[in-house]
Design an enzyme around this catalytic site. Structure first.
Site, PDB file in Angstrom:
ATOM      1  N   ILE A  82     -58.740  52.219  32.939  1.00  0.00           N
ATOM      2  CA  ILE A  82     -59.567  53.251  32.710  1.00  0.00           C
ATOM      3  C   ILE A  82     -60.243  53.356  31.547  1.00  0.00           C
ATOM      4  O   ILE A  82     -61.496  53.914  30.899  1.00  0.00           O
ATOM      5  CB  ILE A  82     -59.550  54.904  33.558  1.00  0.00           C
ATOM      6  CG1 ILE A  82     -58.918  55.584  32.823  1.00  0.00           C
ATOM      7  CG2 ILE A  82     -59.947  54.380  35.329  1.00  0.00           C
ATOM      8  CD1 ILE A  82     -58.149  56.677  33.989  1.00  0.00           C
ATOM      9  N   ALA A  83     -58.993  53.104  30.662  1.00  0.00           N
ATOM     10  CA  ALA A  83     -59.424  53.241  28.919  1.00  0.00           C
ATOM     11  C   ALA A  83     -58.383  51.786  28.069  1.00  0.00           C
ATOM     12  O   ALA A  83     -57.442  51.828  28.655  1.00  0.00           O
ATOM     13  CB  ALA A  83     -58.952  55.026  28.785  1.00  0.00           C
ATOM     14  N   GLY A  85     -56.804  51.235  24.127  1.00  0.00           N
ATOM     15  CA  GLY A  85     -57.343  51.497  22.949  1.00  0.00           C
ATOM     16  C   GLY A  85     -56.139  51.466  21.747  1.00  0.00           C
ATOM     17  O   GLY A  85     -55.385  50.497  22.327  1.00  0.00           O
ATOM     18  N   THR A  86     -56.159  51.995  20.947  1.00  0.00           N
ATOM     19  CA  THR A  86     -55.233  51.136  19.488  1.00  0.00           C
ATOM     20  C   THR A  86     -53.249  51.209  20.633  1.00  0.00           C
ATOM     21  O   THR A  86     -52.615  51.416  19.939  1.00  0.00           O
ATOM     22  CB  THR A  86     -54.790  52.197  18.792  1.00  0.00           C
ATOM     23  OG1 THR A  86     -55.241  53.694  18.651  1.00  0.00           O
ATOM     24  CG2 THR A  86     -56.379  51.650  18.264  1.00  0.00           C
ATOM     25  N   GLY A  88     -52.599  51.864  23.526  1.00  0.00           N
ATOM     26  CA  GLY A  88     -52.638  51.485  24.337  1.00  0.00           C
ATOM     27  C   GLY A  88     -53.388  51.062  25.974  1.00  0.00           C
ATOM     28  O   GLY A  88     -54.621  50.935  25.113  1.00  0.00           O
ATOM     29  N   VAL A  90     -55.272  52.693  29.545  1.00  0.00           N
ATOM     30  CA  VAL A  90     -54.744  53.275  30.285  1.00  0.00           C
ATOM     31  C   VAL A  90     -54.843  53.071  31.963  1.00  0.00           C
ATOM     32  O   VAL A  90     -56.199  52.490  32.483  1.00  0.00           O
ATOM     33  CB  VAL A  90     -55.598  54.839  30.339  1.00  0.00           C
ATOM     34  CG1 VAL A  90     -54.804  56.374  31.118  1.00  0.00           C
ATOM     35  CG2 VAL A  90     -55.137  55.670  29.270  1.00  0.00           C
ATOM     36  N   ASP A 418     -56.352  67.244  18.441  1.00  0.00           N
ATOM     37  CA  ASP A 418     -57.126  65.470  18.550  1.00  0.00           C
ATOM     38  C   ASP A 418     -58.004  65.956  19.847  1.00  0.00           C
ATOM     39  O   ASP A 418     -58.355  65.273  20.512  1.00  0.00           O
ATOM     40  CB  ASP A 418     -56.619  64.407  18.274  1.00  0.00           C
ATOM     41  CG  ASP A 418     -57.356  63.150  18.687  1.00  0.00           C
ATOM     42  OD1 ASP A 418     -58.397  63.354  18.233  1.00  0.00           O
ATOM     43  OD2 ASP A 418     -57.405  62.081  19.163  1.00  0.00           O
TER      44      ASP A 418
END
Lengths: 651, 370
Positions: A82-83, A85-86, A88, A90, A418
């Site tokens: 589902i996602a 990014g830097t 890793g 998900v 964050d």
């Protein structure tokens, strides 16, 4: 040889199955190479000697663990990711096993260890050189699935089974598959009622018509509070209870008797931890109500896999190609280890709940509850194709829940660092779950200044002004600034301070550039901060740059901004002002924000932020082009997994 | 929860009972035997997880920690990791030196004072060149196993915080209530701190909440040491040694200090005459020492309200009474305190007979076959 233990050590770690099983006759080409090397050096190929060499690199132990470890793939079926990014990726996943081999767990290490050696022997007699450790586990696990006791719950779509599954999670957490579960069944753990509570809530929610639902959830929160209160000998607990009371105040409820009822039931749970029949009947009734909604009782998980970018995971398998290893592995990153440790401790309704953490083949998998939505996606839905405001009630409920989660974090001496719409998850029941604690850290008693640990925190648009001014020591109020930005974004559907990030100088990583553009965006709306407004302003390291780069004076403009985005509610503006206060000391705390007048007036905050919405937000997009959660870890040895991967792709 | 021991995983997941701990260890022995039987590991005589070994491990950790200037909290966390890990893993299947290094590495990250893996490995290699592989991936690899074995429950609550809370409580509270008026001198605080440092050698941190350990440390410092000082045998030890060590180092654990403690307690438990040359035969020096302490008070700004004044003996009895009063009313589980106390006294007794070279040799044989 002793003077140079690395020669053997280089490979022994992961080749243990081979180098130890000297009498087994299973040897891949790698191990042959290694053995040759080894014998060539020592000249005395005695078993004892080999053991003594591998022991320097903890070989025997690793071997034992690797054989008994359950693969993430044997536990979860990956639906897609589902996602990415830097950090890793998900993944979305569902549980493969309705019920774990509880018998094994009860028996503890002894049983699993015997199993280890039996399995070990099996391997050896099979003479299967390429037999993969994980593949092995999958098999053995599947076999245990057919255990007659588990039959009732093997059907995934039976809602009852999903509850089993859930309960399993409780028991799993309570008994960390070791002998000391005995102690725990004697002293039932205090967080059991919380767990159960959460589960019940997650299952009840779809069943209840909306108004009932609200009351119901409140009952639960209260029961939760009471259960906690019973054992509170401790300030943090009391604080939390206080927080729950605050909740009670802002959402009127008189369901006390029910709450007590609930607590009593929970106590029942408590006193009979071993008796599954009671638990079952109890939960079954809950589940029956659930059926009406037709919602599949299948529990979904989000599995976050940390990218292990800089390390040589394949080294044990291809080191005979390279000869020497040049890739440097620097251990688990600070961020990953923070997230692991913090997620494990936290248990709150508005924080993503971590179910499990798996470590396999040098990868970390954090398994948490799956949330169908996030704020970014909701904002996007409202702004495309044309702008439609998010209903006030939804906004209010979302912000309240975010604040509630933030308060919980702060009460636990953790700041998130964050917060942004993408990190605020929302379940399909409209419950906010703050996620991604990769930058979160504990701030009680810091051993070194916060700045030393991480030079830059918080995504630029949500970064508090004191951070932009280069403060070395900041407070939890930075999170509240971010919440203010999120509130503004929910109102206007675009980031309120959408500055451009000044990139860090690659040649001089030590100096952090002053974020002129970002600060510009802030002063354009909030006005240039004055020393009266912010007494410590000139004490900040970047004050000079601030004066130089932003010489123009702006007037406070937030009210106008609020009007232009269609805001009418006065107290909402006040809340926004309080959160976007320049001086961190003056800024609203999570605690105060939660009882802000805005939350006390109509419309009331809902536990289900989506209550009353006539539309449904689109489901999270699932990417299925890469379902291979294991990839990159096995080198050439993943035949077993390739197969399963292909199967999933075809689906 | 991370701010709250009672909801922490330390309590809900990792607090064992004596029985379960015993069971774990028994199973571990069985496993060990099985592994030896199958030829997976070799039998290493002398590698037993006894107090001797644990003192050795403790010293390894402290040594490495000192070289890297690591904060006490991180060191303590590493010690807990070590004990936790060794409830599940046999000594004979691992390299203890690598384990110590890895524990410290992970603990530093958790306590937010990270050390680069390369630095930590090279320092460990300087200390134990023959045991630590140069390849840093070995530590990195082991890190995973360590965390896995602890089920990723990594946040640890330590008695140090409880100790400071106790001190603050003593100073803040109304003298009429809860044994107030009893104050912890900074010397006593330091002493208690050191006792907590030593407590990591025992199982206390697997079995009891941190505040129980903290209160035990205070008890040993205030009651046992003072009794010792003013006891019938009249051998005054604690005061001299205590002030020396408190003056020398604030946050580090020193073996010498442990020795002093040990002597105190031994002379207490066995009523043996103390023969430690350092402390001298200062039977008559008791009063002198106390007035010394009294002199130090204003200088170092201690909160000692003259309790250590000239007529020390009586005051100490009063203080002990006050402390007992506090204990009696505190709702602290005294059974647990007694258990920790027992463990600590045992530890100090064994420490007196501690034989480092024996463990060293056994490990060298196990790991290097020589």
């Amino acid at each position: 040889m002793n003077g140079n233990p690395n020669v053997n050590g280089g490979a022994a770690g992961s080749l243990m199955p081979n180098s130890m099983a000297m009498n087994s006759g299973n040897a891949s080409s790698n191990s042959n190479a290694n053995n040759r090397n080894h014998f060539g050096m020592s000249m005395v190929p005695q078993p004892t000697l080999m053991a003594s060499n591998s022991i320097l690199t903890v070989g025997p132990y690793k071997h034992r663990k690797d054989l008994t470890r359950e693969s993430v793939l044997s536990k979860y079926q990956i639906i897609g990711y589902i996602a990415a990014g830097t950090y890793g990726k998900v993944y979305k996943a569902k549980s493969k096993k309705p019920q774990e081999k509880e018998g094994d767990e009860v028996n503890g290490s002894e049983a699993s260890n015997t199993a280890l050696y039996n399995r070990n022997e099996m391997n050896q007699t099979a003479g299967d050189g390429t037999n993969h450790v994980n593949g092995n586990n999958v098999n053995s696990f599947n076999a245990s699935n057919n255990h007659p006791g588990n039959n009732s719950s093997t059907a995934n779509y039976n809602p009852i089974s999903s509850l089993h599954l859930n309960q399993h999670h409780v028991s799993h957490h309570l008994n960390p598959h070791y002998g000391h579960n005995k102690s725990q069944s004697q002293n039932p753990s205090q967080n059991q009622p919380q767990n159960i509570n959460q589960q019940q809530s997650s299952f009840q929610t779809p069943a209840q018509p909306s108004t009932q639902l609200q009351a119901h959830l409140q009952v639960q929160t209260q029961a939760h509070g009471q259960a906690q209160g019973q054992q509170s000998s401790n300030t943090a607990n009391q604080l939390q209870q206080g927080q729950l009371q605050a909740q009670g105040r802002s959402i009127t409820t008189d369901a006390n008797s029910q709450a007590q009822d609930q607590t009593m039931r929970l106590n029942q749970h408590h006193q009979v931890p071993g008796s599954s029949s009671i638990t079952d009947s109890n939960s079954q009734t809950k589940q029956d109500g659930d059926k009406s909604t037709g919602e599949p009782g299948e529990q979904l998980f989000a599995i976050k896999k940390f990218k292990n970018d800089n390390h040589s995971s394949n080294k044990s398998y291809n080191h005979d190609i390279n000869g020497n290893e040049i890739i440097h592995y620097t251990g688990i990153s600070q961020s990953a280890i923070r997230e692991m440790s913090i997620c494990r401790e936290l248990n709150n309704k508005n924080i993503t709940k971590t179910m499990d953490i798996l470590l396999e083949n040098k990868s970390i998998y954090i398994v948490s509850e799956f949330c169908e939505h996030d704020l970014l996606q909701i904002i996007h839905y409202h702004s495309h194709p044309e702008v439609r405001q998010i209903p006030e009630r939804t906004t209010k409920s979302l912000i309240w829940q975010i604040l509630n989660g933030v308060l919980f974090l702060h009460k636990n001496w953790i700041f998130h660092r964050d917060l942004k719409p993408a990190n605020i998850m929302v379940t399909s029941n409209g419950v906010v779950k703050i996620g991604d604690l990769g930058l979160a850290r504990k701030f009680n008693n810091p051993l070194q200044s916060l700045y030393t640990g991480d030079k830059v925190v918080v995504t630029i648009w949500y970064r508090a002004p004191e951070l932009l001014l280069g403060t070395r020591n900041y407070t939890p109020s930075i999170d509240l600034w971010a919440v203010g930005c999120i509130l503004a974004e929910l109102l206007s559907l675009r980031p309120i301070f959408k500055g451009e990030e000044a990139k860090m100088d690659i040649n001089n990583k030590k100096s952090v550039p002053f974020q002129t553009n970002q600060f510009q965006k802030i002063v354009e709306i909030l006005g240039t901060p004055t020393p009266e407004q912010w007494p410590s302003l000139n004490k900040y390291p970047e004050y000079v740059s601030f004066k130089q780069q932003l010489p123009n004076n702006y007037n406070p403009n937030l009210a106008t901004w609020y009007k232009t985005v269609g805001g009418q509610n006065k107290s909402c503006l006040l809340l926004l002002k309080g959160l976007l206060e320049y001086d961190p000391i003056e800024r609203l705390t999570a605690e105060n924000a939660l009882v802000h007048p805005y939350f006390l007036e109509q419309p009331k905050v809902c536990e289900n932020a989506f209550e009353g919405l006539s539309y449904k937000y689109p489901k999270r997009r699932i990417y299925t082009d890469d379902n291979d959660i294991i990839s990159g870890m096995q080198g050439g040895k993943r035949h077993g997994f390739d197969e399963s991967k292909n199967r999933k792709r075809q689906r | 929860m991370s701010a709250d021991f009672w909801n922490s995983t330390q309590r809900t997941k990792w607090q064992l009972t004596r029985y379960s701990l015993f069971e774990n260890r028994r199973k571990l022995l069985l496993l060990e035997r099985k592994m030896i039987h199958n030829g997976i590991i070799k039998d290493a005589p002398g590698i037993v997880y006894d107090a001797n070994m644990r003192i050795y491990l403790h010293n390894l950790l402290v040594k490495l920690g000192r070289r890297l200037n690591i904060r006490q909290i991180a060191l303590a966390t590493a010690e807990v990791y070590l004990t936790r890990f060794l409830t599940k893993v046999s000594l004979k299947e691992i390299n203890l030196y690598l384990l110590v290094t890895t524990c410290l590495y992970v603990a530093c990250k958790i306590e937010e004072c990270p050390q680069h893996i390369r630095v930590i490995t090279s320092e460990a290699r300087n200390l134990w060149p023959e045991y630590i592989p140069q390849d840093i991936t070995k530590v990195a690899e082991f890190e995973f196993y360590l965390i896995e074995e602890m089920d990723s429950y990594l946040v640890i609550h330590h008695p140090y915080k409880s100790l400071l809370q106790l001190r603050d409580f003593f100073t803040s509270v109304n003298p009429q209530y809860m044994g107030g008026g009893f104050l912890l001198t900074s010397e006593e605080l330091q002493n208690s701190w050191s006792i907590i440092n030593d407590s990591y050698i025992t199982d206390a941190h697997l079995l009891f909440p941190p505040h129980v350990i903290a209160i035990t440390a205070v008890y040993i410092t205030v009651v046992l040491n003072q009794q010792n000082k003013h006891g019938n045998d009249g051998v005054g030890v604690g005061s001299t040694g205590g002030s020396n060590s408190a003056g020398s180092q604030q946050t580090s654990i020193s073996n010498e200090k442990a020795d002093i403690q040990l002597d105190d307690l031994l002379s207490l438990t066995y009523s043996l005459p103390n023969e430690n040359g350092d402390n001298g035969s200062n039977t008559g020096n008791n009063i002198g020492n106390n007035s010394n302490n009294g002199d130090r008070v204003p200088k170092s700004g201690e909160i000692n309200s003259g309790a250590n004044g000239a007529n020390g003996g009586m005051d100490h009895l009063v203080r002990i009474d006050q402390f007992r009063e506090f204990l009696a009313r505190s709702h602290i589980n005294l059974d647990e305190v007694v258990e920790v106390l027992q463990d600590m006294v045992n530890l100090y007794a064994i420490w007196n007979r501690y034989n480092e070279s024996q463990v060293k040799r056994a490990l060298s044989f196990q790991l290097l076959n020589r």
